[in-house]
Design a protein around this motif. Structure first.
Motif, PDB file in Angstrom:
ATOM      1  N   ILE A 267       0.736  -1.225   0.185  1.00  0.00           N
ATOM      2  CA  ILE A 267      -0.059   0.073  -0.014  1.00  0.00           C
ATOM      3  C   ILE A 267       0.823   1.508  -0.122  1.00  0.00           C
ATOM      4  O   ILE A 267       1.826   1.345   0.883  1.00  0.00           O
ATOM      5  CB  ILE A 267      -1.036  -0.398   1.604  1.00  0.00           C
ATOM      6  N   LEU A 268       0.899   2.007  -0.942  1.00  0.00           N
ATOM      7  CA  LEU A 268       1.083   3.714  -1.056  1.00  0.00           C
ATOM      8  C   LEU A 268       0.288   4.510  -0.538  1.00  0.00           C
ATOM      9  O   LEU A 268      -0.477   4.603  -0.461  1.00  0.00           O
ATOM     10  CB  LEU A 268       1.579   3.508  -2.291  1.00  0.00           C
ATOM     11  N   GLN A 269       1.319   5.134   0.852  1.00  0.00           N
ATOM     12  CA  GLN A 269       0.349   5.836   2.206  1.00  0.00           C
ATOM     13  C   GLN A 269       1.428   7.839   1.173  1.00  0.00           C
ATOM     14  O   GLN A 269       2.158   7.900   2.226  1.00  0.00           O
ATOM     15  CB  GLN A 269       0.858   5.763   2.620  1.00  0.00           C
ATOM     16  N   PRO A 270       1.036   7.917   0.386  1.00  0.00           N
ATOM     17  CA  PRO A 270       1.767   9.958   0.794  1.00  0.00           C
ATOM     18  C   PRO A 270       0.847  10.319   1.688  1.00  0.00           C
ATOM     19  O   PRO A 270      -0.675  10.470   1.545  1.00  0.00           O
ATOM     20  CB  PRO A 270       1.922  10.228  -0.570  1.00  0.00           C
ATOM     21  N   SER A 271       1.589  11.221   2.436  1.00  0.00           N
ATOM     22  CA  SER A 271       0.477  11.738   3.678  1.00  0.00           C
ATOM     23  C   SER A 271       1.421  13.748   3.400  1.00  0.00           C
ATOM     24  O   SER A 271       2.343  13.577   3.003  1.00  0.00           O
ATOM     25  CB  SER A 271       1.556  11.498   4.775  1.00  0.00           C
ATOM     26  N   VAL A 272       0.366  14.441   3.783  1.00  0.00           N
ATOM     27  CA  VAL A 272       1.014  15.908   4.266  1.00  0.00           C
ATOM     28  C   VAL A 272       0.083  15.772   5.594  1.00  0.00           C
ATOM     29  O   VAL A 272      -0.839  15.667   5.634  1.00  0.00           O
ATOM     30  CB  VAL A 272       0.492  16.500   3.229  1.00  0.00           C
ATOM     31  N   GLY A 273       0.857  17.147   6.216  1.00  0.00           N
ATOM     32  CA  GLY A 273       0.228  17.243   7.425  1.00  0.00           C
ATOM     33  C   GLY A 273       1.481  18.782   8.051  1.00  0.00           C
ATOM     34  O   GLY A 273       2.257  19.538   7.732  1.00  0.00           O
ATOM     35  N   PHE A 274       1.077  18.972   9.441  1.00  0.00           N
ATOM     36  CA  PHE A 274       1.275  19.492  10.253  1.00  0.00           C
ATOM     37  C   PHE A 274       2.443  19.120  11.446  1.00  0.00           C
ATOM     38  O   PHE A 274       2.456  18.225  12.148  1.00  0.00           O
ATOM     39  CB  PHE A 274       0.438  21.016  11.196  1.00  0.00           C
ATOM     40  N   SER A 275       3.864  20.019  11.845  1.00  0.00           N
ATOM     41  CA  SER A 275       3.975  19.093  13.039  1.00  0.00           C
ATOM     42  C   SER A 275       4.638  20.691  13.479  1.00  0.00           C
ATOM     43  O   SER A 275       5.042  21.436  13.365  1.00  0.00           O
ATOM     44  CB  SER A 275       6.116  18.877  12.538  1.00  0.00           C
ATOM     45  N   VAL A 276       5.127  20.010  14.593  1.00  0.00           N
ATOM     46  CA  VAL A 276       5.826  20.891  15.356  1.00  0.00           C
ATOM     47  C   VAL A 276       7.392  21.094  15.553  1.00  0.00           C
ATOM     48  O   VAL A 276       7.785  20.288  16.417  1.00  0.00           O
ATOM     49  CB  VAL A 276       5.748  21.233  17.461  1.00  0.00           C
ATOM     50  N   PHE A 277       7.784  21.555  15.021  1.00  0.00           N
ATOM     51  CA  PHE A 277       9.404  21.619  14.415  1.00  0.00           C
ATOM     52  C   PHE A 277       9.902  19.618  14.494  1.00  0.00           C
ATOM     53  O   PHE A 277      10.791  19.450  14.882  1.00  0.00           O
ATOM     54  CB  PHE A 277      10.075  22.093  15.168  1.00  0.00           C
ATOM     55  N   ASN A 278       9.105  18.778  13.775  1.00  0.00           N
ATOM     56  CA  ASN A 278       9.549  17.792  13.757  1.00  0.00           C
ATOM     57  C   ASN A 278       9.791  17.157  14.935  1.00  0.00           C
ATOM     58  O   ASN A 278      10.210  15.780  14.659  1.00  0.00           O
ATOM     59  CB  ASN A 278      10.540  17.298  12.850  1.00  0.00           C
ATOM     60  N   HIS A 279       8.656  17.434  16.125  1.00  0.00           N
ATOM     61  CA  HIS A 279       9.060  16.544  17.612  1.00  0.00           C
ATOM     62  C   HIS A 279       7.885  15.840  16.969  1.00  0.00           C
ATOM     63  O   HIS A 279       7.660  14.911  17.955  1.00  0.00           O
ATOM     64  CB  HIS A 279       8.940  17.254  18.325  1.00  0.00           C
TER      65      HIS A 279
END
Length: 153
Positions: free
Chosen positions: A103-115
């Protein structure tokens, strides 16, 4: 043309130069898959994220192991991904194996400085190109070393 490529590559080297650091991370995550039936599926996971970090941009490969839980049935799975983070923007391209299918899973979103952060994904099974399942996931990266100091924002 060769000069343009050389200038571009040297620009990348300067941007990553002395400020790039390898930061091993333990990665914890949990995704909810929104399927067509009344019940949703869950996927808790734990893994390793090999992050290349510099002042503003981090990226790197990750490997997670977990389980897909649907209708009370647990199916173990593993996931390979490459992740990108720029301040509060996060993106990931992952592939995982479940029920004899990749299963191919492209994702996009928000983070807090990658923590930590939240991602919205579209999941494309390879056996059925018309089928697509949406999922949302939370993650937490536990850095094992100090990250590169960011100046300003």
């Amino acid at each position: 043309m060769t000069a343009l490529v050389a200038v571009g590559l040297s620009g990348i080297a300067l941007a990553q130069g002395k400020t790039t650091k390898i930061i091993p991370n333990v990665k914890l995550g949990h995704s909810i898959f929104f399927v067509s039936s009344e019940k949703s599926a869950h996927m808790p996971e734990i893994g390793y994220y090999h992050m290349f970090d510099n002042r503003y941009f981090s990226h790197g490969p990750s490997f997670n192991m977990g389980g897909f839980i649907y209708n009370g049935k647990f199916n173990p799975t593993f996931k390979f991904a490459y992740e990108f983070n720029y301040y509060f923007i996060d993106a990931k391209m992952a592939i995982f194996y479940l029920d004899n299918d990749w299963i191919l899973q492209p994702s996009v979103g928000f983070s807090v400085f990658n923590h930590g952060g939240i991602l919205l994904s579209s999941n494309f099974p390879t056996y059925d190109s018309k089928s697509r399942i949406t999922s949302a996931g939370l993650y937490l990266n536990l850095n094992t070393r100090k990250r590169v100091a960011k100046k300003g924002f």
